[in-house]
Design an enzyme around this catalytic site. Sequence first.
Site, short mmCIF file in Angstrom:
data_model
loop_
_atom_site.label_atom_id
_atom_site.label_comp_id
_atom_site.label_asym_id
_atom_site.label_seq_id
_atom_site.Cartn_x
_atom_site.Cartn_y
_atom_site.Cartn_z
CG HIS A 114 -12.34 -7.76 -7.23
ND1 HIS A 114 -11.42 -8.77 -7.17
CD2 HIS A 114 -13.10 -7.86 -6.11
CE1 HIS A 114 -11.61 -9.47 -6.06
NE2 HIS A 114 -12.62 -8.93 -5.40
CB ALA A 159 -26.24 2.32 12.68
#
Length: 186
Positions: A114, A159
């Site tokens: 955005h 991870a």
Amino acid sequence: MTEKEKCAAGMLYDANYDEELLKARDLCKDVCFEYNNTKPSQLHTKKELLKKLFGKTNGDFTIQAPFWCDYGYNIELGQNFYANHNLMILDGAKVTFGDNVFIAPDCGFHTAGHPIDAPRRNQGLEYAYPITVGDNVWIGAGVQVLPGVTIGSNVVIGAGSVVTKDIPDNVVAVGNPCRVLREITP
């Protein structure tokens, strides 16, 4: 130019109020809901739902429920694709996975972003940049991949990483922001 065409061109587009895109997302969410509520033992039914939803599947693939995406038609899977539980793909733009891609639980691939200025953001405008993942890639638990990123082939993403920039071939990359830790060697 339609909002969908603006999206495909990498321009700012109206994702929140455009009827065509709203309808496409509703249809996709209905298929995801059906997929997520189909018994795990009904593998054929689950695969057929995703084949109907995705832009391209190639060979065998497995996605453990729950799974969510925005449109589905922008997702392309290579052969031997596996994703564990809680995969989310926000596919305003293409998300392409190569062959032999393995994704651990709780990962997200987010093509949408955005504007940072509040007036345009509050109008519901966003952009979508494609994500590409090469062949022979293992993505660890909780990884988030952001708009416009390319992850090369023969890569391991550790991870918890947040991948904000391209990752080259043949490396282990980790962290927030994700960075190359080392090359993969014999």
